[in-house]
Design an enzyme around this catalytic site. Sequence first.
Site, PDB file in Angstrom:
ATOM      1  N   TYR A 107     -11.174   0.522  -1.153  1.00 56.08           N
ATOM      2  CA  TYR A 107      -9.935   1.042  -0.574  1.00 56.08           C
ATOM      3  C   TYR A 107      -9.209  -0.059   0.197  1.00 56.08           C
ATOM      4  O   TYR A 107      -9.720  -1.159   0.374  1.00 56.08           O
ATOM      5  CB  TYR A 107     -10.230   2.243   0.325  1.00 56.08           C
ATOM      6  CG  TYR A 107     -10.597   3.466  -0.473  1.00 56.08           C
ATOM      7  CD1 TYR A 107      -9.605   4.297  -0.985  1.00 56.08           C
ATOM      8  CD2 TYR A 107     -11.924   3.779  -0.740  1.00 56.08           C
ATOM      9  CE1 TYR A 107      -9.933   5.414  -1.740  1.00 56.08           C
ATOM     10  CE2 TYR A 107     -12.258   4.897  -1.484  1.00 56.08           C
ATOM     11  CZ  TYR A 107     -11.261   5.717  -1.980  1.00 56.08           C
ATOM     12  OH  TYR A 107     -11.592   6.808  -2.731  1.00 56.08           O
ATOM     13  N   HIS A 108      -8.031   0.257   0.705  1.00 55.35           N
ATOM     14  CA  HIS A 108      -7.166  -0.736   1.351  1.00 55.35           C
ATOM     15  C   HIS A 108      -7.791  -1.321   2.619  1.00 55.35           C
ATOM     16  O   HIS A 108      -8.617  -0.701   3.277  1.00 55.35           O
ATOM     17  CB  HIS A 108      -5.789  -0.132   1.675  1.00 55.35           C
ATOM     18  CG  HIS A 108      -5.839   0.981   2.660  1.00 55.35           C
ATOM     19  ND1 HIS A 108      -6.131   2.269   2.304  1.00 55.35           N
ATOM     20  CD2 HIS A 108      -5.656   0.986   3.995  1.00 55.35           C
ATOM     21  CE1 HIS A 108      -6.109   3.031   3.374  1.00 55.35           C
ATOM     22  NE2 HIS A 108      -5.831   2.278   4.415  1.00 55.35           N
ATOM     23  N   GLY A 109      -7.383  -2.552   2.902  1.00 56.16           N
ATOM     24  CA  GLY A 109      -7.798  -3.213   4.129  1.00 56.16           C
ATOM     25  C   GLY A 109      -9.233  -3.691   4.163  1.00 56.16           C
ATOM     26  O   GLY A 109      -9.750  -4.032   5.225  1.00 56.16           O
TER      27      GLY A 109
END
Length: 175
Positions: A107-109
């Site tokens: 997922y992001h980050g």
Amino acid sequence: MRLLARLRDDIRTAQRQDPAARSSVEIALVYSGLHAVWMYRVTSRLWRRQPFVGSRLLARIFSQLTRSATGVEIHPGARIGQRLFIDHGMGVVIGETAVIGDDVLIYHGVTLGGRGVGLAGRRHPTLGDGVVVGAGAAILGAITVGDDARVGANSVVTRDVEPGTTVAGAPARPI
């Protein structure tokens, strides 16, 4: 795997992983994580190409252009298996000596970052097959996250994770 078959496989992976995916055309045109993985494959080939002079510099230039366009930074020296899906990829960083197995969801980050020099010059983590890494997690150093493990959102992982284990927290612990 042939290029067209690999592209189709990546699109099918996005359809399986993302319930918001509406069509293959939409995925191919607007999924930045997918674009980053596709460009990684190009830059990775350049990175490993010998003896073409300047191929590593060219690979790094293209990887940085891809980072600017997608918000996802994948070093061309990383080793990535099949069907990696980066969902909402903005801010994902995958370091040079990272190794990612098949069917991984990020997922992001997320950061797969270094922590000094590990064994045999490796500085970045290894993710086994089927690993899921939650948003904002940092997996740091020459450690291994075993097959089918889960890393919770915003976790900081600096030690090996056993296969099938879910870890969360900072520092991450099994839950």
